[in-house]
Design a protein around this motif. Structure first.
Motif, mmCIF file in Angstrom:
data_model
loop_
_atom_site.group_PDB
_atom_site.id
_atom_site.type_symbol
_atom_site.label_atom_id
_atom_site.label_comp_id
_atom_site.label_asym_id
_atom_site.label_seq_id
_atom_site.Cartn_x
_atom_site.Cartn_y
_atom_site.Cartn_z
ATOM 1 N N THR A 1 0.808 -1.214 0.000
ATOM 2 C CA THR A 1 0.000 0.000 0.000
ATOM 3 C C THR A 1 0.842 1.266 0.000
ATOM 4 O O THR A 1 1.723 1.427 0.837
ATOM 5 C CB THR A 1 -0.939 0.016 1.221
ATOM 6 N N ILE A 2 0.532 2.144 -0.940
ATOM 7 C CA ILE A 2 1.163 3.466 -0.996
ATOM 8 C C ILE A 2 0.114 4.504 -0.606
ATOM 9 O O ILE A 2 -0.961 4.569 -1.207
ATOM 10 C CB ILE A 2 1.718 3.770 -2.397
ATOM 11 N N GLY A 3 0.422 5.296 0.404
ATOM 12 C CA GLY A 3 -0.484 6.346 0.844
ATOM 13 C C GLY A 3 -0.311 7.598 0.016
ATOM 14 O O GLY A 3 0.799 7.939 -0.390
ATOM 15 N N ILE A 4 -1.425 8.272 -0.250
ATOM 16 C CA ILE A 4 -1.408 9.549 -0.952
ATOM 17 C C ILE A 4 -2.030 10.582 -0.021
ATOM 18 O O ILE A 4 -3.248 10.733 0.071
ATOM 19 C CB ILE A 4 -2.213 9.505 -2.270
ATOM 20 N N SER A 5 -1.199 11.270 0.745
ATOM 21 C CA SER A 5 -1.712 12.224 1.720
ATOM 22 C C SER A 5 -0.566 13.030 2.310
ATOM 23 O O SER A 5 0.565 12.540 2.392
ATOM 24 C CB SER A 5 -2.447 11.494 2.849
ATOM 25 N N CYS A 6 -0.887 14.248 2.729
ATOM 26 C CA CYS A 6 0.088 15.067 3.447
ATOM 27 C C CYS A 6 0.126 14.701 4.928
ATOM 28 O O CYS A 6 1.043 15.087 5.645
ATOM 29 C CB CYS A 6 -0.252 16.547 3.282
ATOM 30 N N GLN A 7 -0.907 13.972 5.373
ATOM 31 C CA GLN A 7 -0.970 13.558 6.768
ATOM 32 C C GLN A 7 -0.465 12.116 6.895
ATOM 33 O O GLN A 7 -0.642 11.308 5.985
ATOM 34 C CB GLN A 7 -2.411 13.641 7.276
ATOM 35 N N PRO A 8 0.178 11.770 8.016
ATOM 36 C CA PRO A 8 0.690 10.406 8.198
ATOM 37 C C PRO A 8 -0.414 9.356 8.086
ATOM 38 O O PRO A 8 -1.518 9.536 8.612
ATOM 39 C CB PRO A 8 1.265 10.434 9.612
#
Length: 230
Positions: A190-197
């Motif tokens: 899984t790759i997260g797309i977000s500025c938040q952790p």
């Protein structure tokens, strides 16, 4: 990184492919106003990634009104939110695509990777049509076939099956905590797309503008394409 070869890519819809969470939040804010429940920043941050039922439960709980609605009243309100949201969907255009996503989808398709949309939204196919991305997403999980919504892994297990791949051989892109939980529970990288952790991701990017095959290789620590399929 637990897999050596990536054989497919699975995408969440809202917040990864399209800028559409704003419309769900606008619909839920209308519902909250009708219930005379204050809309808060906490709700705006918490609801993305939740199912329609969980969203309404969260709104009611924010005002300590969990037992306020009967079963039929609860279902009527979730249907009402969906009707409000579908008005926004009808007005969606390719302008609602998130920056960089079109180029990334084209790059993956040209490279021969199968793609699937892992969205639990009953409006997913209509949204993809309005976004004019049907050429990339010929595989869309039918939401009504799922036994459980995110954070359960059902949607990602179904998405991987649609493209004939094991979930452990797929990269999933998610932008919410519940989505990450679903993808990782299914076994996806899984790759997260977000500025938040986003806890639990294999890697994270700040926005869709950073998406490319080269970047995916880099953040996942994969060897160069001369020795790997990705």
């Amino acid at each position: 990184m637990t897999t050596k070869t990536i054989k497919g890519f699975l995408f969440d819809l809202h917040g990864v492919v399209a800028d559409s969470w704003q419309y769900h939040l606008a619909s839920w804010r209308t519902v909250a106003t009708e219930l005379a429940i204050p809309w808060t920043d906490h709700l705006a941050k918490t609801l993305p990634g939740m199912s329609r039922q969980a969203s309404l439960q969260t709104i009611l709980a924010s005002a300590h009104q969990q037992g306020r609605l009967t079963g039929p009243e609860f279902r009527a309100l979730t249907d009402h939110e969906n009707a409000l949201y579908r008005q926004y969907v009808a007005a969606m255009t390719p302008a609602n695509r998130l920056p960089g996503i079109t180029e990334f989808l084209a790059e993956l398709t040209q490279a021969g990777y199968p793609l699937a949309l892992a969205s639990a939204s009953t409006n997913a196919a209509a949204e993809i049509a309005h976004l004019e991305l049907t050429q990339y997403f010929t595989h869309i999980v039918p939401a009504d076939s799922l036994a459980a919504s995110k954070p359960a892994p059902d949607v990602y297990l179904a998405a991987a099956k649609l493209i004939g791949q094991a979930p452990t051989d797929c990269v999933a892109f998610e932008d919410t905590v519940t989505g990450v939980q679903a993808a990782t529970a299914a076994g996806c990288v899984t790759i997260g797309i977000s500025c938040q952790p986003l806890p639990g991701v294999a890697a994270q990017l700040g926005s869709t503008t950073q998406l490319s095959l080269a970047t995916v290789r880099q953040v996942l620590g994969l060897p160069a394409p001369s020795t790997e399929s990705l």
